[in-house]
Scaffold this motif. Structure first.
Motif, PDB file in Angstrom:
ATOM      1  N   ASN A  57      44.832  32.331  48.270  1.00 39.13           N
ATOM      2  CA  ASN A  57      45.803  33.251  47.687  1.00 39.13           C
ATOM      3  C   ASN A  57      45.242  34.258  46.691  1.00 39.13           C
ATOM      4  O   ASN A  57      45.935  35.225  46.375  1.00 39.13           O
ATOM      5  N   ALA A  58      44.043  34.022  46.193  1.00 41.35           N
ATOM      6  CA  ALA A  58      43.477  34.937  45.190  1.00 41.35           C
ATOM      7  C   ALA A  58      41.957  35.038  45.349  1.00 41.35           C
ATOM      8  O   ALA A  58      41.201  34.764  44.412  1.00 41.35           O
ATOM      9  N   PRO A  59      41.477  35.446  46.533  1.00 42.91           N
ATOM     10  CA  PRO A  59      40.025  35.506  46.746  1.00 42.91           C
ATOM     11  C   PRO A  59      39.304  36.469  45.805  1.00 42.91           C
ATOM     12  O   PRO A  59      38.129  36.270  45.497  1.00 42.91           O
ATOM     13  N   ASP A  60      40.017  37.472  45.308  1.00 39.56           N
ATOM     14  CA  ASP A  60      39.399  38.403  44.349  1.00 39.56           C
ATOM     15  C   ASP A  60      39.019  37.689  43.055  1.00 39.56           C
ATOM     16  O   ASP A  60      38.044  38.052  42.402  1.00 39.56           O
ATOM     17  N   ILE A  61      39.767  36.640  42.712  1.00 39.14           N
ATOM     18  CA  ILE A  61      39.457  35.866  41.503  1.00 39.14           C
ATOM     19  C   ILE A  61      38.141  35.112  41.689  1.00 39.14           C
ATOM     20  O   ILE A  61      37.344  34.988  40.757  1.00 39.14           O
ATOM     21  N   LEU A  62      37.875  34.647  42.911  1.00 38.94           N
ATOM     22  CA  LEU A  62      36.597  33.976  43.190  1.00 38.94           C
ATOM     23  C   LEU A  62      35.432  34.935  42.962  1.00 38.94           C
ATOM     24  O   LEU A  62      34.396  34.537  42.420  1.00 38.94           O
ATOM     25  N   PRO A 144      44.394  37.243  34.497  1.00 35.88           N
ATOM     26  CA  PRO A 144      44.216  38.410  35.368  1.00 35.88           C
ATOM     27  C   PRO A 144      45.487  38.687  36.171  1.00 35.88           C
ATOM     28  O   PRO A 144      46.109  37.760  36.717  1.00 35.88           O
ATOM     29  N   PRO A 145      45.913  39.956  36.237  1.00 36.75           N
ATOM     30  CA  PRO A 145      47.163  40.298  36.927  1.00 36.75           C
ATOM     31  C   PRO A 145      47.224  39.789  38.376  1.00 36.75           C
ATOM     32  O   PRO A 145      48.272  39.308  38.817  1.00 36.75           O
ATOM     33  N   SER A 146      46.122  39.850  39.106  1.00 37.75           N
ATOM     34  CA  SER A 146      46.149  39.395  40.506  1.00 37.75           C
ATOM     35  C   SER A 146      46.360  37.881  40.593  1.00 37.75           C
ATOM     36  O   SER A 146      47.013  37.393  41.514  1.00 37.75           O
ATOM     37  N   LEU A 147      45.846  37.127  39.615  1.00 43.66           N
ATOM     38  CA  LEU A 147      46.057  35.676  39.591  1.00 43.66           C
ATOM     39  C   LEU A 147      47.513  35.364  39.254  1.00 43.66           C
ATOM     40  O   LEU A 147      48.151  34.528  39.899  1.00 43.66           O
ATOM     41  N   ALA A 148      48.050  36.064  38.257  1.00 44.93           N
ATOM     42  CA  ALA A 148      49.454  35.867  37.888  1.00 44.93           C
ATOM     43  C   ALA A 148      50.361  36.189  39.072  1.00 44.93           C
ATOM     44  O   ALA A 148      51.305  35.436  39.362  1.00 44.93           O
ATOM     45  N   GLU A 149      50.060  37.263  39.777  1.00 44.29           N
ATOM     46  CA  GLU A 149      50.872  37.663  40.933  1.00 44.29           C
ATOM     47  C   GLU A 149      50.775  36.640  42.060  1.00 44.29           C
ATOM     48  O   GLU A 149      51.770  36.320  42.712  1.00 44.29           O
ATOM     49  N   ALA A 150      49.590  36.093  42.297  1.00 42.99           N
ATOM     50  CA  ALA A 150      49.407  35.091  43.347  1.00 42.99           C
ATOM     51  C   ALA A 150      50.144  33.791  43.017  1.00 42.99           C
ATOM     52  O   ALA A 150      50.631  33.099  43.918  1.00 42.99           O
TER      53      ALA A 150
END
Length: 158
Positions: A57-62, A144-150
């Protein structure tokens, strides 16, 4: 260590709430000499569930973790209601409990499945701090916004 186990029949399956699920079959490697699951494995499964969530769900966080983002476990807990054994099938369900500044709370429900009636075998919680590695050490940052959104689709009802 002596762990008190609460009778499973007294712990109903939690009401349905959105959660990310990680299915797992217990192996002999995860049991102790008595044959039941060693208590620290439940905590390891929380970490595995969290990792699989990031992967799916959040590969950008990786990618950020590979650079300088650090997701630091600040607090972890687990309540045990039933012993688990080799070849038990469990569904580790993760829900977002809260997001506060640089911290997020994750709730875990360990559902024993494969029996006549799925039931809660354990419950857990983690509080994660979001940090950035700098030349001066770790610095707290907002989630991080993308993590919160995921995580939002998996937010537990209040």
């Amino acid at each position: 260590m002596n762990v008190n186990v609460i009778q499973a029949a007294t712990v109903p399956v939690s009401r349905v709430r959105p959660s990310f699920s990680y299915r797992h079959i217990v192996s002999f490697e995860e049991t102790n000499v008595v044959g039941n699951v060693y208590f620290t494995r439940h905590i390891a499964w929380q970490g595995r569930c969290r990792e699989m969530f990031l992967r799916q769900n959040a590969p950008d966080i990786l990618a950020e973790i590979a650079r300088d983002l650090r997701l630091v476990t600040l607090r972890v807990s687990c309540e045990y209601f039933e012993e688990l054994n080799a070849f038990d099938e469990i569904d580790v369900q993760m829900s977002l409990a809260h997001i506060r500044q640089n911290k997020l709370g994750l709730s875990f429900n360990y559902l024993k499945i494969g029996s006549a009636q799925p039931h809660t075998a354990a419950r857990g919680f983690q509080e994660i701090g979001c940090m950035r590695l700098t030349t001066k050490g770790l610095v707290p940052i907002n989630v991080p916004p993308s993590l919160a959104e995921a995580l939002r689709p998996f937010q537990a009802a209040v």
